[in-house]
Design an enzyme around this catalytic site. Sequence first.
Site, short mmCIF file in Angstrom:
data_model
loop_
_atom_site.label_atom_id
_atom_site.label_comp_id
_atom_site.label_asym_id
_atom_site.label_seq_id
_atom_site.Cartn_x
_atom_site.Cartn_y
_atom_site.Cartn_z
CG HIS A 396 25.14 44.75 39.67
ND1 HIS A 396 25.48 45.68 38.72
CD2 HIS A 396 24.03 45.25 40.27
CE1 HIS A 396 24.64 46.70 38.75
NE2 HIS A 396 23.74 46.46 39.68
CG ASP A 400 26.87 48.79 34.04
OD1 ASP A 400 27.48 48.38 35.05
OD2 ASP A 400 27.40 49.50 33.16
#
Length: 424
Positions: A396, A400
């Site tokens: 992450h 995204d």
Amino acid sequence: MGTHVIKMPDIGEGIAEVELSQWHVKVGDLVVEDQVLADVMTDKAMVDIPSPVHGKVIALGGQPGEVMAVGSVLISIEVEGAGNLKESAAPVVTKEPVAPTVEAVVESKPVAAAPRPAPAPACQGPMVAREADERPLASPAVRKHALDLGIQLRLVRGTGPAGRVLHEDLDAYLAQGQSNASAPAAAAYAQRNDEEQIQVIGMRRKIAQRMQDATQRAAHFSYVEEIDVTAIEELRAHLNEKHGASRGKLTLLPFLVRALVVALRNFPQMNARYDDEAQVITRLGAVHVGVATQSDVGLMVPVVRHAEARSLWDSAAEISRLANAARNGKASRDELSGSTITLTSLGALGGIVSTPVLNLPEVAIVGVNKIVERPMVVKGQVVIRKMMNLSSSFDHRVVDGMDAALFIQAIRGLLEQPATLFVE
């Protein structure tokens, strides 16, 4: 008589210390030149330490799991000759690669070694007279297999190096009717109070360290999507029936590799490596797909290089070749390094959902779950379809959530409409 002291060798690459993984001899054993004495492990490779002399083992310099400095005393061997003390650094033979994470194995290129004489078996009969507390040499996979079969490993004669028990030895033991399966049925209900302590050393320690490192450094998140693979399974069956005899059988994996290649054209951020120390993301045009492969020494990830330039059958042949090399411990450094994205599958054991751990420094790993037939509603009708989940993980810090979802949806669309895999 004299004493030959063998010191821990300098394995190179600036390594100052190594882990003693396993002894293949004990005090009092007679050894011959080139016989493997011990396995040691660096951050890069498992290494055989063969004997440079004939003689009798009189002292061991450490215990399995101990980290030893280069140049420290590894083993002392009594040899014929004058009563003087001789010292040497042990020769080394790169043996097998070491896993950098739970999903992969760091590169290590096997080095050819002089043929070694096979050690004499401890017993010529179907059973071996080992002490009750003696732990025979065997890989974790062999130990589990023996446990599943109800076989006590200490009773099995090992035919591998240094008496190591192999899968074939378990088969031979069963064939001779010595399995505990022949014990009275009441034994299956007997109380058990035994315990077994297993040191976390060698390959297992490296896997643990690297998995912990991956989960601490990367910001993992997972995304699971259901895919209807009925059409692509029909295509696969058709291609195998028509071309299987001449080109080889296709599994689902080469189709998944192809789907990755096509989807990555629109999602280049997934085919990347993240150097978190330098804070640099490197996106790569070449698609080098790591394919997680289970072996007796742990989980390896051989790499299908330039998957973007391979046909289905080319990918299938390369996946098969690399998997065999990894399982046999013959995969080279280049074959086990350089992946840009990883594909992991447990096949029929794939379960419904999984949470694969990233193969750092990659930023995406695609996990394949098992195919099951389920009733589905298609155009208002309940029909039986072949369904499969993709359980994938992403970093992450780089990827995204929306992009990850769109990437997996793109793979889903390609697999559900397989003709689009080949439309340019």
